[in-house]
Scaffold this active site. Sequence first.
Site, PDB file in Angstrom:
ATOM      1  N   ARG A   1     -67.427 170.689 -15.671  1.00  0.00           N
ATOM      2  CA  ARG A   1     -68.270 171.659 -14.975  1.00  0.00           C
ATOM      3  C   ARG A   1     -68.191 173.015 -15.684  1.00  0.00           C
ATOM      4  NH1 ARG A   1     -72.432 172.046 -11.249  1.00  0.00           N
ATOM      5  NH2 ARG A   1     -72.214 173.983 -10.060  1.00  0.00           N
TER       6      ARG A   1
ATOM      7  N   GLN B   1     -37.583 154.929   6.914  1.00  0.00           N
ATOM      8  CA  GLN B   1     -38.422 154.214   5.933  1.00  0.00           C
ATOM      9  C   GLN B   1     -39.905 154.526   6.174  1.00  0.00           C
ATOM     10  OE1 GLN B   1     -37.433 150.291   4.607  1.00  0.00           O
ATOM     11  NE2 GLN B   1     -39.575 149.616   4.660  1.00  0.00           N
ATOM     12  N   GLU B   2     -40.299 154.599   7.452  1.00  0.00           N
ATOM     13  CA  GLU B   2     -41.698 154.957   7.768  1.00  0.00           C
ATOM     14  C   GLU B   2     -42.019 156.327   7.165  1.00  0.00           C
ATOM     15  OE1 GLU B   2     -42.822 154.710  11.892  1.00  0.00           O
ATOM     16  OE2 GLU B   2     -44.490 156.114  11.653  1.00  0.00           O
TER      17      GLU B   2
END
Length: 395
Positions: A284, A257-258
């Site tokens: 630009r 999950q991390e």
Amino acid sequence: MQAVVLRGMTFMNRSLFESEQELLRKSFRSWLESEVVPHKEKWDEAGIVPRSVFTSAGRLGFLGMAIPEEFGGGGQSDFRYNLVINEEIQAVGANAVGLGLTLQNDICLPYFLRYCSNEQNQRWLPGIASGELITAIAMTEPGIGSDLASMSTTARRDEDRNGYLVNGSKTFITNGINADLVITAAKTEPTQRHKGSSLLIVERGMEGFERGRNLDKIGLHGQDTAELFFDNVFVPAGNLLGIENEGYRHLIANLPQERLSIAAAGIAASRAALGWTLEYVKERTAFGSAIGSFQNSKFVLAEIATEVEIGQAFIDHCVLTLNAGSFTPEVAAMAKWWCTELQKRVVDRCLQLFGGYGYMTEYPIARAHLDARITTIYGGTTEIMKEIVGRSLGL
Ligand SMILES: Cc1cc2nc3c(=O)[nH]c(=O)nc-3n(C[C@H](O)[C@H](O)[C@H](O)COP(=O)(O)OP(=O)(O)OC[C@H]3O[C@@H](n4cnc5c(N)ncnc54)[C@H](O)[C@@H]3O)c2cc1C
């Protein structure tokens, strides 16, 4: 069905979200715009966010969505809510502030939800949901990061006082200065490798627990990343998380999950970079034409837009698999390395299209470039992720 809108352009339809998640997105976005964006620079200079950011987020339900309602949380064990928060943080370039929040929701909370006893639930969950208790997880040490089994922080049994004596040090700990509850990995059987580690909650104010420097990083400036020192810290047995000597197994269970959280942030950060760049290249000009009209710019941005959509489809699939309980460490490793390497490549290519302005930190693309550099390292490096995938191929 929600269309993905990029500066007025619609690419793929995402069928992942329902109205509940979109409501959260709306309220979290407006909180970010009023409570976070105006202060980002000040907090970057301070190297830390005030604790009130956590209590403010907690008050509005942006912390602990997965905590049962009886403990003050949202009662929604559905990672789509976490994803929405993750995506909105990246969309406004609030990575440094956001990392503290996603660490609390996506990375630390699952350990509490999985392993706390009922007594521990009552002690800690309400504070985690309200933001009064800030969490951190301490695995890495000055001498080891990838090779966790070689950690040297110890937690020796103190039978007389029914607890542990913790000795050692940790480094690079996210929320390290602000944290009240630190999930600390330590060896309870120092002669063992994987089998001898445990997870202990070290609390602010415990005797012998000191914070070191708030580390000076090239990016994520508003995030407090710190060293932690443990000198004979007595931790009561009631602060053991899960089972003694099973700490490594507990870490392995939570790392997918991390890694998904970091991968999802990678895609959201890439999308944000694409949006800023599309806007810039239309305005630009060089040689009498908009930068975006050059074939190279079109091809670069077309490639990026395509890769972001591919990554998004993968992430959305992973989130559903996680919700269904069938997300595997191997797929998590694939998502983590691929999406963060994509992020690094995307912000670099986008920055190039900004020319010299891309090198100026007042432009979000410059900050995004610095913030992206860590993502292929923390949570497990790209090389370690490929090791995991390689092993799953029988190699
Ligand atoms: C901003 C930031 C926040 C962090 N937050 C946390 C946190 O909250 N909690 C926490 O515990 N840690 C945290 N970390 C630590 C992070 O997880 C580690 O830095 C990471 O796991 C790598 O460990 P290391 O730095 O010791 O590198 P090492 O393990 O020394 O690796 C160095 C290099 O060798 C390579 N390498 C190592 N082993 C192998 C192998 N077997 N095969 C091929 N290559 C290999 C690595 O891929 C890397 O390129 C954080 C780090 C940073 C910078």
